[in-house]
Each structure stands twice: as structure tokens, then as C-alpha cells.
Design a protein around this motif. Structure first.
Motif, mmCIF file in Angstrom:
data_model
loop_
_atom_site.group_PDB
_atom_site.id
_atom_site.type_symbol
_atom_site.label_atom_id
_atom_site.label_comp_id
_atom_site.label_asym_id
_atom_site.label_seq_id
_atom_site.Cartn_x
_atom_site.Cartn_y
_atom_site.Cartn_z
ATOM 1 N N CYS A 111 -1.355 -10.623 -9.994
ATOM 2 C CA CYS A 111 0.040 -11.088 -10.105
ATOM 3 C C CYS A 111 0.288 -12.314 -9.228
ATOM 4 O O CYS A 111 0.998 -13.236 -9.633
ATOM 5 N N LEU A 112 -0.298 -12.322 -8.054
ATOM 6 C CA LEU A 112 -0.146 -13.475 -7.175
ATOM 7 C C LEU A 112 -0.734 -14.724 -7.824
ATOM 8 O O LEU A 112 -0.099 -15.774 -7.878
ATOM 9 N N PHE A 113 -1.931 -14.599 -8.377
ATOM 10 C CA PHE A 113 -2.606 -15.750 -8.990
ATOM 11 C C PHE A 113 -1.894 -16.219 -10.253
ATOM 12 O O PHE A 113 -1.662 -17.414 -10.439
ATOM 13 N N VAL B 241 2.126 0.336 -4.282
ATOM 14 C CA VAL B 241 3.425 -0.109 -4.802
ATOM 15 C C VAL B 241 4.470 -0.098 -3.684
ATOM 16 O O VAL B 241 5.238 -1.049 -3.519
ATOM 17 N N PHE B 242 4.497 0.978 -2.908
ATOM 18 C CA PHE B 242 5.439 1.063 -1.794
ATOM 19 C C PHE B 242 5.216 -0.090 -0.816
ATOM 20 O O PHE B 242 6.165 -0.751 -0.387
ATOM 21 N N LEU B 243 3.959 -0.344 -0.446
ATOM 22 C CA LEU B 243 3.659 -1.407 0.519
ATOM 23 C C LEU B 243 3.991 -2.793 -0.039
ATOM 24 O O LEU B 243 4.493 -3.652 0.687
ATOM 25 N N VAL B 244 3.724 -3.002 -1.320
ATOM 26 C CA VAL B 244 4.056 -4.291 -1.948
ATOM 27 C C VAL B 244 5.570 -4.496 -1.924
ATOM 28 O O VAL B 244 6.050 -5.584 -1.588
ATOM 29 N N CYS B 245 6.319 -3.455 -2.245
ATOM 30 C CA CYS B 245 7.786 -3.564 -2.205
ATOM 31 C C CYS B 245 8.286 -3.764 -0.780
ATOM 32 O O CYS B 245 9.141 -4.635 -0.536
ATOM 33 N N GLY C 130 8.827 -18.359 -4.576
ATOM 34 C CA GLY C 130 10.196 -18.460 -5.084
ATOM 35 C C GLY C 130 10.590 -17.326 -6.013
ATOM 36 O O GLY C 130 11.441 -17.505 -6.888
ATOM 37 N N GLY C 131 9.981 -16.165 -5.849
ATOM 38 C CA GLY C 131 10.281 -15.014 -6.707
ATOM 39 C C GLY C 131 9.406 -14.932 -7.946
ATOM 40 O O GLY C 131 9.503 -13.975 -8.709
ATOM 41 N N ALA C 132 8.534 -15.929 -8.140
ATOM 42 C CA ALA C 132 7.681 -15.940 -9.337
ATOM 43 C C ALA C 132 6.705 -14.768 -9.355
ATOM 44 O O ALA C 132 6.375 -14.250 -10.430
ATOM 45 N N VAL C 133 6.260 -14.321 -8.175
ATOM 46 C CA VAL C 133 5.330 -13.183 -8.129
ATOM 47 C C VAL C 133 6.044 -11.923 -8.639
ATOM 48 O O VAL C 133 5.495 -11.173 -9.447
ATOM 49 N N GLY C 134 7.282 -11.705 -8.207
ATOM 50 C CA GLY C 134 8.055 -10.562 -8.677
ATOM 51 C C GLY C 134 8.326 -10.637 -10.169
ATOM 52 O O GLY C 134 8.247 -9.619 -10.877
ATOM 53 N N THR C 135 8.633 -11.828 -10.643
ATOM 54 C CA THR C 135 8.858 -12.013 -12.085
ATOM 55 C C THR C 135 7.595 -11.677 -12.863
ATOM 56 O O THR C 135 7.661 -11.005 -13.905
ATOM 57 N N THR C 136 6.451 -12.106 -12.359
ATOM 58 C CA THR C 136 5.180 -11.793 -13.018
ATOM 59 C C THR C 136 4.952 -10.292 -13.037
ATOM 60 O O THR C 136 4.536 -9.724 -14.059
ATOM 61 N N MET C 137 5.233 -9.614 -11.925
ATOM 62 C CA MET C 137 5.064 -8.158 -11.864
ATOM 63 C C MET C 137 5.926 -7.468 -12.911
ATOM 64 O O MET C 137 5.461 -6.571 -13.630
ATOM 65 N N VAL C 138 7.176 -7.874 -13.009
ATOM 66 C CA VAL C 138 8.095 -7.275 -13.985
ATOM 67 C C VAL C 138 7.633 -7.583 -15.403
ATOM 68 O O VAL C 138 7.640 -6.698 -16.279
#
Length: 186
Positions: free
Chosen positions: A54-56, A126-130, A139-147
Motif C-alpha cells: 500500500c505504501l508503494f 491492522v491495529f498498529l497501522v491504524c 498526504g493521505g494517499a496511503v490510506g486511500t490506497t488501503m481503502v
């Protein structure tokens, strides 16, 4: 002059199958507590690979093919950790059928519920990532990718999920088989 030949130092296919049987026997007799911890580690390791994926892939400046190839290489980190650290992943444990078919373990030993440990380990990640707010990176792109990854998987038809699950299991089993054939980590 010294021998300059290159050796892959791998087991033969027959030796690899014998190793798979031997490992299936040891996995089948592993104490439940140890198995659960090893399974939790595997779930966490696959979670680390997914996190790296997701980061990449959240870098929208990369072309699609580069995102997918690079993301796939990043995701493989999880399976490399499972293989090198001796963790227990449900999909890789499917190879225990080698021991079952040779009648060296019973169906009960094959049916051990490793996937519960895998789930528990992945939920810890998942808990640690959150908690680390990793989703806010780029800029929130990693979270958008996860979703986006989660919603695209959840929207698939059951038959598609089943077929993709089989393909995934085949690829994981092939990777584990390659790992079985090795005499060293390198």
C-alpha cells in the motif's frame, strides 16, 4: 585453476518432496500453543507485506505497470519473512497434503486451524497501522490506497473470490516449494 562453476545448491524435486513430507509431519505434531504463535507471526508478516504494498502503490506518479510490479515485489516481503522465520501460513501449510497422501499424518493433523492465528496476527498489524496513522502518509494517499484495495476485494463476486483464492494459494504453494528446495536462505 579453481572450479568457477555456479551451483544453485538446491534439492532435487524428489528430495524436495521428501522434505515437504518431513516438514508436514513436524507441523502436524507441533504443540497447539507454539503453532498458534507461529501462525500469528505469519499473519503479521503478510500484513507487513500488505502494508509495504500500500505504501508503494500509493505513489500516483508511477505508471500502473510499475505500481503493480513494484507492489508485488513489496508484498512478497511478507512471504519471505514467513519462510525465513519459520512462521505458519495457512496457504503454505496446504503442502502438508504431501504427508497426508503418503499416510504419514492424519486428516486431523492437516486440518489444524492455523488460519485463526493468521487472522489474529494480521489484526495486530491492522491495529498498529491504524495507531501509527500510516494512512496519513503521502498526504493521505496511503490510506486511500488501503481503502481502495479493501473495497475492490469486498466488491468481487463469490466465484471470482474463490478463483482468485485458488490462484493465490497455488502461487504461495509454489513459492513455499521453492523455499523447501533450498539448502540455504540465499
Amino acid at each position: 585453476m579453481a572450479d568457477q562453476s555456479i551451483s544453485v545448491d538446491a534439492l532435487s524435486p524428489a528430495q524436495t518432496e521428501a522434505k515437504a513430507e518431513t516438514l508436514g509431519i513436524s507441523k502436524g505434531s507441533m504443540p497447539a500453543g507454539r503453532m498458534f504463535v507461529a501462525a500469528m507471526l505469519a499473519g503479521a508478516f503478510i500484513g507487513f507485506g500488505a502494508m509495504f504494498f500500500c505504501l508503494f502503490t500509493s505513489d500516483s506518479s508511477l505508471p500502473f505497470a510499475v505500481q503493480r510490479a513494484g507492489g508485488g515485489a513489496c508484498f512478497c516481503l511478507g512471504l519471505v519473512l514467513v519462510l525465513c522465520c519459520g512462521a505458519e501460513l495457512f496457504t503454505g501449510n496446504s503442502l502438508m497434503v504431501c504427508s497426508l497422501f503418503s499416510k504419514k499424518i492424519g486428516a486431523g493433523q492437516l486440518a489444524r486451524i492455523v488460519w485463526l492465528g493468521n487472522l489474529a496476527g494480521s489484526l495486530v498489524v491492522v491495529f498498529l497501522v491504524c495507531a501509527s496513522q500510516m494512512g496519513a502518509m503521502n498526504g493521505g494517499a496511503v490510506g486511500t490506497t488501503m481503502v481502495n484495495v479493501a473495497s475492490s476485494k469486498a466488491s468481487l463476486a463469490p466465484a471470482t473470490i474463490f478463483a482468485k483464492g485458488i490462484l493465490c494459494n497455488v502461487l504461495v504453494c509454489l513459492a513455499v516449494w521453492i523455499g523447501f528446495s533450498a539448502r540455504s536462505v540465499v
